[in-house]
Design a protein around this motif. Structure first.
Motif, short mmCIF file in Angstrom:
data_model
loop_
_atom_site.label_atom_id
_atom_site.label_comp_id
_atom_site.label_asym_id
_atom_site.label_seq_id
_atom_site.Cartn_x
_atom_site.Cartn_y
_atom_site.Cartn_z
N THR A 98 -18.01 8.70 -34.54
CA THR A 98 -18.96 9.55 -34.83
C THR A 98 -18.45 11.16 -34.24
N ASP A 99 -19.45 11.74 -34.70
CA ASP A 99 -18.90 12.68 -34.57
C ASP A 99 -19.47 13.90 -33.02
N ALA A 100 -20.73 12.77 -32.15
CA ALA A 100 -20.13 13.81 -31.09
C ALA A 100 -21.43 11.75 -29.88
N GLY A 101 -20.67 12.06 -29.22
CA GLY A 101 -21.68 10.52 -28.43
C GLY A 101 -20.94 9.21 -29.08
N MET A 102 -22.21 8.95 -28.83
CA MET A 102 -21.73 6.84 -28.31
C MET A 102 -22.04 6.69 -29.92
N PRO A 103 -21.46 6.33 -30.58
CA PRO A 103 -21.86 5.21 -31.71
C PRO A 103 -22.94 4.60 -31.49
N SER A 104 -23.77 3.90 -33.08
CA SER A 104 -25.26 3.35 -33.13
C SER A 104 -26.14 3.62 -32.31
N VAL A 105 -25.65 4.87 -31.52
CA VAL A 105 -26.83 6.00 -31.18
C VAL A 105 -27.57 6.81 -31.79
N SER A 106 -28.21 6.38 -32.95
CA SER A 106 -28.92 7.13 -33.48
C SER A 106 -27.37 8.29 -33.99
N ASP A 107 -26.80 7.10 -34.27
CA ASP A 107 -25.96 7.60 -35.30
C ASP A 107 -25.04 5.83 -36.24
N PRO A 108 -24.11 6.36 -37.18
CA PRO A 108 -23.64 4.73 -38.04
C PRO A 108 -23.23 4.02 -36.37
N GLY A 109 -23.23 2.86 -36.46
CA GLY A 109 -22.30 1.93 -36.03
C GLY A 109 -23.00 0.91 -35.85
N TYR A 110 -24.08 0.67 -35.78
CA TYR A 110 -25.84 -0.92 -35.22
C TYR A 110 -25.75 -1.48 -36.32
N ARG A 111 -24.97 -1.50 -37.51
CA ARG A 111 -24.61 -2.25 -38.64
C ARG A 111 -23.44 -3.07 -38.23
N VAL A 112 -22.60 -1.99 -38.21
CA VAL A 112 -21.21 -3.24 -38.46
C VAL A 112 -21.14 -4.12 -37.27
N VAL A 113 -21.67 -3.54 -35.50
CA VAL A 113 -21.77 -4.63 -35.11
C VAL A 113 -22.49 -5.57 -34.77
N ALA A 114 -23.52 -5.70 -35.65
CA ALA A 114 -24.52 -7.05 -35.94
C ALA A 114 -24.29 -8.02 -36.93
N ARG A 115 -23.00 -7.35 -38.05
CA ARG A 115 -22.21 -7.97 -38.23
C ARG A 115 -20.95 -8.58 -37.84
N ALA A 116 -20.76 -7.60 -36.82
CA ALA A 116 -19.63 -8.65 -36.40
C ALA A 116 -20.54 -9.89 -35.28
N VAL A 117 -21.57 -9.59 -35.11
CA VAL A 117 -21.65 -10.40 -33.83
C VAL A 117 -22.10 -11.58 -35.10
N GLU A 118 -22.64 -11.32 -36.47
CA GLU A 118 -22.78 -12.62 -37.74
C GLU A 118 -21.49 -13.22 -37.79
N ARG A 119 -20.19 -12.29 -37.94
CA ARG A 119 -18.86 -13.38 -37.99
C ARG A 119 -18.71 -14.39 -36.45
N GLY A 120 -19.03 -13.39 -35.37
CA GLY A 120 -18.15 -13.54 -34.49
C GLY A 120 -17.54 -13.53 -33.91
N LEU A 121 -16.99 -12.11 -34.13
CA LEU A 121 -15.84 -11.20 -34.28
C LEU A 121 -16.77 -10.04 -32.96
N ARG A 122 -15.05 -9.80 -31.77
CA ARG A 122 -15.15 -9.52 -30.43
C ARG A 122 -15.59 -7.97 -30.94
#
Length: 296
Positions: A98-122
């Motif tokens: 993201t532009d600064a800091g950790m992705p998914s913390v008030s920034d994009p990232g959460y949805r792709v992580v959730a989808r990765a978990v659904e697909r069983g990816l690391r």
């Protein structure tokens, strides 16, 4: 570029076949980790909230981004998730920044992580700078238990309701806020949490003009309002850290009986008052009623 298939030889990137959330500097480029530099140079795909800012960061830290760069922001993160994860599924490395800091913390990232978990990816992370933790550490407020509340609502009514719901929160609270709303937000916090509640307003963390204002919310509200009136204002990225609600001493049965009898003396019915006070204090209605009856 063609991604290696699972089980095949790779270029030695330990994150091959992974989605990597990589923290970027929140201000000072010197905070970029060696791992972030390597990931930007070696990843198959770098998904960035703002591709221009990514290239600017890469230039500042002296790294040439080696893989494909794609945009990944609030309005396309759901649609793009599977496209990124198909690369991971094929054995490639996808880095999300993201532009600064950790992705998914008030920034994009959460949805792709959730989808990765659904697909069983690391999924893994390259940790690093965090505005939340930096502001918390610099605030001087308790750090043993805290909650991150993100941005408060923009509309005054919604903001007041949201803050009122947090008035009894015992943990230290961390918020994000924009410069043009900070004066109204700190004033609303003083109203919801009390003017004496300790707090800190931190801006431009790790940057040249880093500043942390500490004090009771009432004083901070006056300081921020005065600076806004002078045209100086508070610029840059802002975090507000607010101390948790102080523990409230439970009233004794004797004190509750006194409250009941005072209201009865003012004309209210004993039974009604006993029920009301008991519900508020969290004690037995029958015990309070009997104690008040015996004390009359």
């Amino acid at each position: 570029m063609t991604s290696p298939q699972p089980g095949t030889a790779t270029s030695g990137v330990p994150e091959a076949g992974s989605l990597v959330l990589a923290a970027t500097p929140i201000g000072n480029a010197e905070d970029a980790s060696p791992r972030l530099r390597r990931l930007l140079a070696q990843a198959d795909v770098v998904a960035a909230e703002d591709t221009r800012r990514l290239h600017a960061l890469a230039e500042r830290i002296g790294v040439a981004v080696g893989g494909r760069v794609v945009s990944y922001y609030e309005h396309n993160e759901t649609a793009r998730a599977d496209e990124l994860l198909d690369v991971v599924d094929g054995g490639g490395t996808v880095v999300v920044v993201t532009d600064a800091g950790m992705p998914s913390v008030s920034d994009p990232g959460y949805r792709v992580v959730a989808r990765a978990v659904e697909r069983g990816l690391r999924v893994t992370a390259a940790p690093g700078p965090s505005a939340v933790l930096t502001a918390l550490a610099l605030s001087g407020l308790p750090t043993d238990r805290f909650t991150f509340e993100g941005f408060v609502p923009r509309k005054p009514g919604e903001r007041s309701r949201a803050l009122s719901a947090l008035a009894a929160e015992p943990r230290t609270m961390v918020f994000f806020e924009a410069p043009h709303r900070i004066a109204a937000t700190v004033e609303a916090m003083a109203g919801a949490f009390g003017a004496e509640r300790p707090a800190a307003v931190a801006r431009e963390l790790t940057k040249t003009y880093e500043e942390v204002l500490r004090g009771p919310l009432g004083e901070l509200a006056a300081t921020v309002a005065a600076r806004s009136a002078d045209g100086e204002g508070l610029r840059g990225e802002i975090c507000v850290v607010v101390g948790g609600a102080p523990a409230v001493r439970a009233a004794s049965l004797e004190e509750l009986v006194g409250e009941v009898l005072d209201r009865v003396a003012a004309g209210e019915r004993l039974k009604d008052v006993a029920g009301d006070v008991a519900a508020t204090a969290g004690v037995s209605r029958r015990d309070l009623y009997n104690a008040a009856l015996a004390a009359r």
